[in-house]
Write an enzyme that holds these catalytic residues in place. Structure first.
Site, PDB file in Angstrom:
ATOM      1  N   TRP A  87       0.848  -1.200   0.000  1.00 38.67           N
ATOM      2  CA  TRP A  87       0.000   0.000   0.000  1.00 38.67           C
ATOM      3  C   TRP A  87       0.881   1.247   0.000  1.00 38.67           C
ATOM      4  CZ3 TRP A  87      -1.055   3.692   4.134  1.00 38.67           C
ATOM      5  CH2 TRP A  87      -2.050   4.630   3.793  1.00 38.67           C
TER       6      TRP A  87
ATOM      7  N   PRO B 289       3.575   4.927   9.956  1.00 41.43           N
ATOM      8  CA  PRO B 289       4.132   6.269  10.168  1.00 41.43           C
ATOM      9  C   PRO B 289       4.034   7.191   8.951  1.00 41.43           C
ATOM     10  CG  PRO B 289       5.887   4.617  10.066  1.00 41.43           C
ATOM     11  CD  PRO B 289       4.593   3.869  10.116  1.00 41.43           C
TER      12      PRO B 289
ATOM     13  N   TYR C 104      -1.770  -5.690   9.282  1.00 44.57           N
ATOM     14  CA  TYR C 104      -1.271  -4.598   8.442  1.00 44.57           C
ATOM     15  C   TYR C 104      -0.939  -3.402   9.325  1.00 44.57           C
ATOM     16  CZ  TYR C 104      -5.927  -2.145   8.033  1.00 44.57           C
ATOM     17  OH  TYR C 104      -7.114  -1.472   8.255  1.00 44.57           O
TER      18      TYR C 104
ATOM     19  N   TYR D 176      -4.649  -0.493  -4.632  1.00 45.33           N
ATOM     20  CA  TYR D 176      -3.332   0.151  -4.539  1.00 45.33           C
ATOM     21  C   TYR D 176      -2.844   0.702  -5.883  1.00 45.33           C
ATOM     22  CZ  TYR D 176      -3.185  -2.510  -0.127  1.00 45.33           C
ATOM     23  OH  TYR D 176      -3.465  -3.065   1.096  1.00 45.33           O
TER      24      TYR D 176
END
Length: 316
Positions: free
Chosen positions: A21, A216, A210, A49
């Protein structure tokens, strides 16, 4: 320590995979090639994606180089909720298979339990900006997905972002042919998902984590959001084992028998993220990490909460 989990179909799913992703076009191909060279055998993909053609190119190049054979790889993809109507499931699947340049998938997942209005827009909205639901449900999609298994195009089926009530509905569906083998959900020390993992394991369903590092790089991150990679207690545990915080976070899932799919486009991180089989967290360290739970989601999908089948209103 096993480097895979056994699915209810007896297939072996590598316990560490590469997430894709937000892996950018122009970079994801190289990331997948680096991963295969680093002995990743599990690649997690999705129609949503919009990068599967590059993932497919990387896989093909590695197969042609004889670095790996297709049967050594474990490739997962997902159907997006705008394709829940039965004929559309096949259409989406065929594009996925063509993009990935494969003749079959190891696992095909329902990406999200709520059906959205069909069309080219992944997030169909009305003129007030509210998401619009579709006619198809995840149960309709499942029936079409079962046909793909019957035809040998998919080895097994699974779900993603489902709560336990939704899994129950699927398991109790009249005429169910194939049970889900996995539920892929957000999972990390701030969202430990203990009850959901316990429930899934009790039903013979594996869990895939996931955003194991807390995502982050998510575009909507706020400065005040907690950062797992910077957490002093996790840094302390990492220093003790001479490992990185990311490696500790990945190892945490492995020791819970949870498959984990960290995403990275940085070659050094890709390699580092699979170097997690040469150390073990103590029971005390595991308990410390579990105690960080605060039911915090990097992905809360609040904009879907007014539609039927929103998964995150349930406790688990």
């Amino acid at each position: 320590m096993a480097t895979f989990v056994e699915l209810s179909t007896k297939a072996k799913m590598p316990i560490v995979g590469l997430g894709t992703w937000r892996s950018l076009l122009g970079k994801v191909k190289e990331a997948v090639k680096v991963a295969i060279d680093a002995e990743y055998r599990h690649i997690d993909c999705a129609y949503f994606y919009e990068n599967q053609h590059e993932v497919g190119e990387a896989i093909q190049e590695k197969i042609q180089e004889k670095a790996v054979m297709r049967e050594d790889l474990f490739i997962v993809s997902k159907v997006w909720p705008t394709f829940f109507e039965r004929p559309l499931v096949r259409k989406a699947f065929e594009k996925t298979l063509k993009d990935l340049k494969l003749s079959y998938l190891d696992v095909y997942l329902i990406h999200w339990p709520q059906g959205f209005k069909t069309g080219d827009d992944f997030f169909p909205k009305d003129d007030k900006g509210n998401m619009i639901s579709g006619k198809g449900t995840f149960l309709d999609a499942w029936e079409a997905m079962e046909e793909l298994v019957d035809e040998g195009l998919v080895k097994a089926l699974g779900v993603s972002n489902f709560n336990h009530f939704q899994i129950e509905r699927l398991l109790n569906k009249p005429g169910l042919k194939y049970k889900p083998v996995t539920n892929q959900v957000e999972c990390h020390p701030y969202l430990t998902q203990e009850k959901l993992i316990q429930y899934c394991h009790s039903k013979g369903i594996t869990v895939t984590a996931y955003s194991p590092l807390g995502s982050p790089d998510r575009p909507w991150a706020k400065p005040e959001d907690p950062s797992l990679l910077e957490d002093p207690k996790i840094k302390e545990i990492a220093a003790k084992h001479k490992k990185t915080t990311a490696q500790v976070l990945i190892r945490f899932h492995i020791q819970r028998n949870v498959t984990v799919i960290p995403k990275s486009m940085t070659p050094a991180h890709i390699v580092e993220n699979i170097q997690v089989f040469d150390f073990k967290l103590s029971d005390e360290e595991m308990a410390t990490i579990l105690s960080f739970n605060r039911n915090w989601r990097a992905f809360d999908f609040k904009e879907f909460s007014h539609l039927e089948d929103f998964p995150f209103d349930a406790e688990y």
